[in-house]
Scaffold this motif. Structure first.
Motif, PDB file in Angstrom:
ATOM      1  N   CYS A 214       0.862  -1.186   0.000  1.00 50.44           N
ATOM      2  CA  CYS A 214       0.000   0.000   0.000  1.00 50.44           C
ATOM      3  C   CYS A 214       0.889   1.224   0.000  1.00 50.44           C
ATOM      4  O   CYS A 214       2.059   1.136  -0.393  1.00 50.44           O
ATOM      5  CB  CYS A 214      -1.000  -0.028   1.158  1.00 50.44           C
ATOM      6  SG  CYS A 214      -0.273  -0.034   2.803  1.00 50.44           S
ATOM      7  N   LEU A 215       0.375   2.354   0.443  1.00 47.94           N
ATOM      8  CA  LEU A 215       1.159   3.588   0.372  1.00 47.94           C
ATOM      9  C   LEU A 215       2.071   3.722   1.591  1.00 47.94           C
ATOM     10  O   LEU A 215       3.289   3.890   1.470  1.00 47.94           O
ATOM     11  CB  LEU A 215       0.180   4.772   0.283  1.00 47.94           C
ATOM     12  CG  LEU A 215       0.712   6.104  -0.176  1.00 47.94           C
ATOM     13  CD1 LEU A 215       1.444   5.973  -1.498  1.00 47.94           C
ATOM     14  CD2 LEU A 215      -0.446   7.092  -0.296  1.00 47.94           C
TER      15      LEU A 215
ATOM     16  N   ASN B  67       2.078   1.512   4.448  1.00 49.28           N
ATOM     17  CA  ASN B  67       2.342   0.240   5.146  1.00 49.28           C
ATOM     18  C   ASN B  67       1.981   0.305   6.639  1.00 49.28           C
ATOM     19  O   ASN B  67       2.595  -0.336   7.471  1.00 49.28           O
ATOM     20  CB  ASN B  67       3.801  -0.212   4.977  1.00 49.28           C
ATOM     21  CG  ASN B  67       4.069  -1.661   5.379  1.00 49.28           C
ATOM     22  OD1 ASN B  67       5.165  -2.007   5.779  1.00 49.28           O
ATOM     23  ND2 ASN B  67       3.089  -2.518   5.280  1.00 49.28           N
TER      24      ASN B  67
ATOM     25  N   CYS C 208      -1.734   0.751   7.312  1.00 47.62           N
ATOM     26  CA  CYS C 208      -3.179   0.473   7.376  1.00 47.62           C
ATOM     27  C   CYS C 208      -3.548  -0.760   6.547  1.00 47.62           C
ATOM     28  O   CYS C 208      -3.763  -1.849   7.078  1.00 47.62           O
ATOM     29  CB  CYS C 208      -3.987   1.677   6.915  1.00 47.62           C
ATOM     30  SG  CYS C 208      -3.789   3.136   7.960  1.00 47.62           S
ATOM     31  N   ARG C 209      -3.628  -0.585   5.231  1.00 51.46           N
ATOM     32  CA  ARG C 209      -4.208  -1.643   4.400  1.00 51.46           C
ATOM     33  C   ARG C 209      -3.328  -2.881   4.259  1.00 51.46           C
ATOM     34  O   ARG C 209      -3.787  -4.015   4.473  1.00 51.46           O
ATOM     35  CB  ARG C 209      -4.535  -1.074   3.004  1.00 51.46           C
ATOM     36  CG  ARG C 209      -5.632  -0.039   3.014  1.00 51.46           C
ATOM     37  CD  ARG C 209      -5.688   0.747   1.726  1.00 51.46           C
ATOM     38  NE  ARG C 209      -4.520   1.606   1.562  1.00 51.46           N
ATOM     39  CZ  ARG C 209      -4.248   2.328   0.496  1.00 51.46           C
ATOM     40  NH1 ARG C 209      -5.062   2.264  -0.556  1.00 51.46           N
ATOM     41  NH2 ARG C 209      -3.178   3.096   0.440  1.00 51.46           N
TER      42      ARG C 209
ATOM     43  N   TRP D 199       7.626   6.988   5.025  1.00 50.21           N
ATOM     44  CA  TRP D 199       7.320   7.928   6.115  1.00 50.21           C
ATOM     45  C   TRP D 199       7.117   7.231   7.457  1.00 50.21           C
ATOM     46  O   TRP D 199       7.357   7.805   8.499  1.00 50.21           O
ATOM     47  CB  TRP D 199       6.047   8.728   5.806  1.00 50.21           C
ATOM     48  CG  TRP D 199       5.948   9.169   4.393  1.00 50.21           C
ATOM     49  CD1 TRP D 199       6.707  10.146   3.813  1.00 50.21           C
ATOM     50  CD2 TRP D 199       5.090   8.634   3.370  1.00 50.21           C
ATOM     51  NE1 TRP D 199       6.351  10.260   2.488  1.00 50.21           N
ATOM     52  CE2 TRP D 199       5.373   9.356   2.192  1.00 50.21           C
ATOM     53  CE3 TRP D 199       4.109   7.643   3.345  1.00 50.21           C
ATOM     54  CZ2 TRP D 199       4.711   9.112   1.000  1.00 50.21           C
ATOM     55  CZ3 TRP D 199       3.441   7.390   2.174  1.00 50.21           C
ATOM     56  CH2 TRP D 199       3.750   8.116   1.001  1.00 50.21           C
TER      57      TRP D 199
ATOM     58  N   PRO E 292      -7.868   4.259   4.314  1.00 52.89           N
ATOM     59  CA  PRO E 292      -8.714   4.674   5.449  1.00 52.89           C
ATOM     60  C   PRO E 292      -8.059   5.732   6.336  1.00 52.89           C
ATOM     61  O   PRO E 292      -8.646   6.156   7.326  1.00 52.89           O
ATOM     62  CB  PRO E 292      -8.841   3.348   6.231  1.00 52.89           C
ATOM     63  CG  PRO E 292      -7.495   2.708   6.032  1.00 52.89           C
ATOM     64  CD  PRO E 292      -7.046   3.085   4.628  1.00 52.89           C
ATOM     65  N   TYR E 293      -6.835   6.162   5.982  1.00 53.90           N
ATOM     66  CA  TYR E 293      -6.004   6.955   6.898  1.00 53.90           C
ATOM     67  C   TYR E 293      -6.719   8.206   7.399  1.00 53.90           C
ATOM     68  O   TYR E 293      -6.628   8.563   8.562  1.00 53.90           O
ATOM     69  CB  TYR E 293      -4.693   7.321   6.203  1.00 53.90           C
ATOM     70  CG  TYR E 293      -3.641   7.895   7.117  1.00 53.90           C
ATOM     71  CD1 TYR E 293      -3.104   7.144   8.162  1.00 53.90           C
ATOM     72  CD2 TYR E 293      -3.159   9.191   6.930  1.00 53.90           C
ATOM     73  CE1 TYR E 293      -2.122   7.666   8.995  1.00 53.90           C
ATOM     74  CE2 TYR E 293      -2.172   9.716   7.759  1.00 53.90           C
ATOM     75  CZ  TYR E 293      -1.666   8.946   8.786  1.00 53.90           C
ATOM     76  OH  TYR E 293      -0.693   9.471   9.610  1.00 53.90           O
TER      77      TYR E 293
END
Ligand code: 4NP
Length: 154
Positions: free
Chosen positions: A9-10, A12, A14-15, A44, A125-126
Motif C-alpha cells: 500500500c502507500l 504500510n 493500514c491496508r 514515512w 482509510p487513513y
C-alpha cells in the motif's frame, strides 16, 4: 501455485499490514506453509507498528497486527511469487519499478482475486473513520479467502 505473497500500500500502516496478517492467519488455519509480508511505496512510517485504529479494528476480528512498516525494495520482485497492490496508484508505481516481464507478471491489484470486490481499489482509510477501517478488513478477508482457494491450492 503461489508460496509467497507481498501486499503493498502507500504507508504500510493500514491496508497492507491488514492483508498480511489476515492471509497469514487463514493460511495457518489451513496448515499452509507460506511466506507473507507487506510494505509501502513511501518510507514515512518505516519501523512503526500499524496505525492504532487499524490494529483495534483487526483485533476485534481476532487478527493481531504486529508488523513493522518498511518501504518497497526492487529485490522483492525476485523474492515473492505474488505482489499485490491495494489500489491503482500503487499498482502504477509497482509496474514502473518492474523492469522485466517476469517481474511485471507478479504484480496484480489485490482485488483481482476477489469476487465480491472484483478489481476495486481498497480505499485508503487513513483520513477516515471506523467504517473505513472495517471496509478494509471486509475487503481483505474476501481477497485472502479467494487467494487461498485460487492461488494456494486449499
Ligand atoms: P496505507 O494508509 O497506505 O493503507 O498504510 C496510509 C497511511 C499513511 C499515509 C498514507 C496512507 N501517509 O500519507 O502518511
Amino acid at each position: 501455485m503461489a508460496r509467497s505473497v507481498l501486499f503493498v500500500c502507500l504507508g504500510n500502516i493500514c491496508r497492507s499490514p491488514a492483508g498480511e496478517e489476515i492471509l497469514r492467519h487463514f493460511a495457518r488455519d489451513r496448515g499452509l506453509d507460506i511466506r507473507v509480508e507487506s510494505c509501502g511505496i513511501g518510507d514515512w512510517h518505516a519501523g512503526q507498528l500499524p496505525d492504532s485504529r487499524m490494529r483495534a479494528a483487526a483485533s476485534d476480528r481476532g487478527f493481531t497486527l504486529s508488523s513493522r512498516a518498511k518501504q518497497f525494495q526492487p529485490r522483492y520482485f525476485d523474492e515473492f511469487d505474488l505482489i499485490l497492490a491495494m489500489d491503482r496508484e500503487v499498482l502504477k508505481d509497482l509496474y514502473k519499478f518492474a523492469k522485466t516481464v517476469e517481474h511485471k507478471a507478479k504484480v496484480h491489484l489485490a482485488t483481482a482475486f476477489s469476487t465480491s470486490y472484483k478489481d476495486q481499489d481498497v480505499p485508503d482509510p487513513y483520513y477516515g473513520g471506523r467504517a473505513d477501517f472495517e471496509l478494509v478488513l471486509d475487503m481483505m478477508e474476501d481477497v485472502c479467502e479467494e487467494l487461498i482457494v485460487k492461488k494456494m491450492g486449499s
